[in-house]
Design a protein around this motif. Structure first.
Motif, PDB file in Angstrom:
ATOM      1  N   GLY A 156      31.382  45.960 -14.711  1.00 16.39           N
ATOM      2  CA  GLY A 156      31.054  46.474 -15.640  1.00 16.39           C
ATOM      3  C   GLY A 156      29.229  45.229 -16.232  1.00 16.39           C
ATOM      4  N   LEU A 157      29.084  44.897 -15.853  1.00 14.39           N
ATOM      5  CA  LEU A 157      27.697  43.813 -16.282  1.00 14.39           C
ATOM      6  C   LEU A 157      27.028  44.149 -15.836  1.00 14.39           C
ATOM      7  CD1 LEU A 157      26.289  41.195 -18.151  1.00 14.39           C
ATOM      8  CD2 LEU A 157      26.727  40.645 -16.292  1.00 14.39           C
ATOM      9  N   VAL A 158      26.466  45.236 -14.788  1.00 12.39           N
ATOM     10  CA  VAL A 158      25.275  45.314 -13.839  1.00 12.39           C
ATOM     11  C   VAL A 158      24.975  46.966 -13.954  1.00 12.39           C
ATOM     12  CG1 VAL A 158      24.669  46.080 -11.342  1.00 12.39           C
ATOM     13  CG2 VAL A 158      25.343  43.561 -12.044  1.00 12.39           C
ATOM     14  N   PRO A 159      25.911  47.208 -13.579  1.00  5.96           N
ATOM     15  CA  PRO A 159      25.288  48.598 -13.979  1.00  5.96           C
ATOM     16  C   PRO A 159      25.354  49.260 -15.644  1.00  5.96           C
ATOM     17  CG  PRO A 159      27.927  48.998 -14.138  1.00  5.96           C
ATOM     18  CD  PRO A 159      27.277  47.865 -13.350  1.00  5.96           C
ATOM     19  N   THR A 160      25.741  48.290 -16.512  1.00 11.59           N
ATOM     20  CA  THR A 160      25.155  48.266 -18.323  1.00 11.59           C
ATOM     21  C   THR A 160      23.966  47.521 -18.278  1.00 11.59           C
ATOM     22  OG1 THR A 160      27.538  48.387 -18.599  1.00 11.59           O
ATOM     23  CG2 THR A 160      26.316  47.894 -20.403  1.00 11.59           C
ATOM     24  N   VAL A 161      23.731  46.215 -17.826  1.00 13.97           N
ATOM     25  CA  VAL A 161      22.719  45.534 -18.590  1.00 13.97           C
ATOM     26  C   VAL A 161      21.305  46.175 -17.568  1.00 13.97           C
ATOM     27  CG1 VAL A 161      21.344  43.106 -18.078  1.00 13.97           C
ATOM     28  CG2 VAL A 161      24.056  44.049 -18.829  1.00 13.97           C
ATOM     29  N   VAL A 162      21.343  46.214 -16.408  1.00 11.94           N
ATOM     30  CA  VAL A 162      20.289  46.560 -15.517  1.00 11.94           C
ATOM     31  C   VAL A 162      19.581  47.833 -15.720  1.00 11.94           C
ATOM     32  CG1 VAL A 162      19.244  46.756 -13.070  1.00 11.94           C
ATOM     33  CG2 VAL A 162      20.920  45.317 -13.205  1.00 11.94           C
ATOM     34  N   PRO A 163      20.374  48.705 -16.143  1.00 10.54           N
ATOM     35  CA  PRO A 163      19.767  50.032 -16.436  1.00 10.54           C
ATOM     36  C   PRO A 163      18.433  50.224 -17.165  1.00 10.54           C
ATOM     37  CG  PRO A 163      21.531  50.835 -16.081  1.00 10.54           C
ATOM     38  CD  PRO A 163      21.476  49.204 -15.823  1.00 10.54           C
ATOM     39  N   LEU A 164      19.124  48.611 -18.483  1.00 12.96           N
ATOM     40  CA  LEU A 164      18.555  48.797 -20.527  1.00 12.96           C
ATOM     41  C   LEU A 164      17.555  47.265 -20.210  1.00 12.96           C
ATOM     42  CD1 LEU A 164      21.451  48.348 -22.043  1.00 12.96           C
ATOM     43  CD2 LEU A 164      20.245  50.420 -22.768  1.00 12.96           C
ATOM     44  N   ALA A 165      18.095  46.143 -19.191  1.00 14.68           N
ATOM     45  CA  ALA A 165      16.494  45.647 -18.543  1.00 14.68           C
ATOM     46  C   ALA A 165      15.400  45.726 -18.041  1.00 14.68           C
ATOM     47  CB  ALA A 165      16.962  44.379 -18.216  1.00 14.68           C
ATOM     48  N   GLY A 166      15.794  46.523 -17.404  1.00 15.37           N
ATOM     49  CA  GLY A 166      14.938  47.006 -15.713  1.00 15.37           C
ATOM     50  C   GLY A 166      14.766  46.256 -14.735  1.00 15.37           C
ATOM     51  N   TYR A 167      15.866  45.105 -14.663  1.00 23.33           N
ATOM     52  CA  TYR A 167      16.079  44.229 -13.715  1.00 23.33           C
ATOM     53  C   TYR A 167      17.070  43.680 -13.872  1.00 23.33           C
ATOM     54  CZ  TYR A 167      14.302  40.737 -16.830  1.00 23.33           C
ATOM     55  OH  TYR A 167      14.294  39.702 -17.858  1.00 23.33           O
ATOM     56  N   PHE A 168      17.470  42.311 -13.169  1.00 26.35           N
ATOM     57  CA  PHE A 168      18.852  41.605 -13.373  1.00 26.35           C
ATOM     58  C   PHE A 168      18.659  40.254 -14.417  1.00 26.35           C
ATOM     59  CE2 PHE A 168      22.394  38.778 -12.442  1.00 26.35           C
ATOM     60  CZ  PHE A 168      23.234  39.169 -12.964  1.00 26.35           C
ATOM     61  N   PRO A 169      19.187  39.987 -15.305  1.00 28.85           N
ATOM     62  CA  PRO A 169      18.339  38.872 -15.851  1.00 28.85           C
ATOM     63  C   PRO A 169      19.148  37.969 -16.370  1.00 28.85           C
ATOM     64  CG  PRO A 169      19.265  40.199 -17.124  1.00 28.85           C
ATOM     65  CD  PRO A 169      19.740  40.584 -15.874  1.00 28.85           C
ATOM     66  N   GLY A 170      19.188  37.525 -14.583  1.00 27.60           N
ATOM     67  CA  GLY A 170      20.099  36.454 -14.184  1.00 27.60           C
ATOM     68  C   GLY A 170      20.228  34.754 -14.720  1.00 27.60           C
ATOM     69  N   ARG A 171      18.659  34.399 -15.141  1.00 22.15           N
ATOM     70  CA  ARG A 171      18.277  33.747 -15.620  1.00 22.15           C
ATOM     71  C   ARG A 171      18.837  33.280 -17.098  1.00 22.15           C
ATOM     72  NH1 ARG A 171      12.602  31.785 -14.013  1.00 22.15           N
ATOM     73  NH2 ARG A 171      12.859  31.542 -11.997  1.00 22.15           N
ATOM     74  N   ARG A 172      19.014  34.313 -17.604  1.00 19.15           N
ATOM     75  CA  ARG A 172      19.682  34.494 -19.518  1.00 19.15           C
ATOM     76  C   ARG A 172      21.023  34.534 -19.336  1.00 19.15           C
ATOM     77  NH1 ARG A 172      16.616  39.531 -22.150  1.00 19.15           N
ATOM     78  NH2 ARG A 172      15.317  38.279 -21.995  1.00 19.15           N
ATOM     79  N   LEU A 173      21.917  35.671 -18.443  1.00 18.72           N
ATOM     80  CA  LEU A 173      22.777  35.223 -17.944  1.00 18.72           C
ATOM     81  C   LEU A 173      23.806  33.940 -17.686  1.00 18.72           C
ATOM     82  CD1 LEU A 173      23.123  39.155 -17.196  1.00 18.72           C
ATOM     83  CD2 LEU A 173      23.978  38.104 -19.222  1.00 18.72           C
ATOM     84  N   ASN A 174      22.701  32.503 -16.594  1.00 18.97           N
ATOM     85  CA  ASN A 174      23.170  32.168 -16.092  1.00 18.97           C
ATOM     86  C   ASN A 174      23.877  32.444 -14.951  1.00 18.97           C
ATOM     87  OD1 ASN A 174      23.285  29.276 -15.706  1.00 18.97           O
ATOM     88  ND2 ASN A 174      25.100  29.221 -16.817  1.00 18.97           N
ATOM     89  N   ILE A 175      23.464  33.786 -13.882  1.00 23.55           N
ATOM     90  CA  ILE A 175      24.279  34.211 -12.632  1.00 23.55           C
ATOM     91  C   ILE A 175      23.238  34.392 -12.238  1.00 23.55           C
ATOM     92  CG2 ILE A 175      25.198  35.843 -12.279  1.00 23.55           C
ATOM     93  CD1 ILE A 175      27.047  36.558 -14.832  1.00 23.55           C
TER      94      ILE A 175
END
Length: 283
Positions: A156-175
């Motif tokens: 769910g999270l990775v295939p949705t968020v990463v293409p939109l942001a261009g990276y994985f925003p782990g700090r914002r997601l607290n992951i």
């Protein structure tokens, strides 16, 4: 005790940043500490200082797109885990070989830092390896605390968020921390396959793992919330030619209530270093 900061050039053209923690006396060996995914080298500073106290030259570094090795913004990084193995790790070994010629070289790989041993083109410049909490990331075999949320992360999270942001925003997601797009998407593919990276990348990577002959001590923690015993056994099973020793440490063994996957490199775990790492490094 201080450290020296070094900027290293890779064959791919990007730079990574390393730190050198020199001992006060003659160096017994060079110990390279390879970080877990999304864990900056600064988190290993306590452990690196302890290594220097024991007479070892400790070297830590950040992979491309992590910590001090970010060029502008993490979304600018084209890194993958395989590029870490192909370019970043050899750059560190080149530096160590040039700066400390003739010294024994030890690789301590935390989580993905242990995986990278089997992904480099060659490990013949490494005399000894200690993997720490290093196992395949296949989500179905993860320890229960991680397994319960892994499907949400990978499906769910990775295939949705990463293409939109261009990276994985782990700090914002607290992951974890922010991670390059290529790293996260490649990691996702691997974690969805029962044979992890070898199952996805195929024969080339299988041969690389099988070519490693460096003696490996695989250190596991009984309360690791991410890596199960099956994860760890599967990963080390890929190292078919390497002499291996498997060690499992329980929190009770070192007088602690918890060890887990992240944190063993902090000063509060000095008993672990004294009881386990000291003996393995001296072996």
């Amino acid at each position: 005790m201080s450290y020296l900061t070094q900027t290293l050039q890779t064959e791919a053209g990007h730079q990574i940043v390393a730190r050198v923690f020199p001992p006060a006396t003659d160096s017994r060996a060079v110990v390279i500490v390879a970080s877990a995914t999304g864990v900056a080298q600064s988190h290993y500073e306590d452990f690196a200082h302890w290594l220097a106290e024991q007479g070892y030259t400790a070297v830590t570094f950040d992979y491309d797109g992590i910590g001090l090795s970010i060029d502008g913004h993490v979304r600018n990084s084209r890194a993958t885990m395989l590029s870490w193995a192909r370019y970043d790790c050899p750059a560190v070994l080149d530096f160590v070989e040039a700066r400390f010629p003739g010294q024994r070289r030890v690789w301590i790989g935390h989580s993905v830092g242990g995986h990278l041993l089997g992904m480099m083109d060659s490990t013949d410049r490494i005399d000894q390896a200690i993997t720490v909490a290093a196992g395949t990331g296949y989500w179905w075999h993860n320890s229960p605390p991680t397994k319960r949320i892994a499907w949400l992360l990978w499906y769910g999270l990775v295939p949705t968020v990463v293409p939109l942001a261009g990276y994985f925003p782990g700090r914002r997601l607290n992951i974890m921390c922010d991670l390059p797009k290529g790293v996260m998407m490649q990691w996702r593919k691997w974690c969805l396959h029962p044979q992890y990276a070898v199952g996805v990348e195929g024969e080339v990577l299988e041969r690389r793992f099988a070519s490693v002959q460096t003696p490996i001590t695989a250190l596991a923690f009984s309360d690791d919330e991410m890596m199960s015993a099956r994860n760890i056994e599967t990963l080390h099973g890929f190292f078919t030619a390497a002499p291996k020793k498997m060690l499992t440490v329980r929190p009770d063994d070192i007088g602690c209530r918890r060890i887990g996957h992240i944190g063993w490199h902090k000063a509060r775990y000095r008993a672990l270093w004294e009881q386990v790492f000291r003996a393995e490094l001296a072996a």
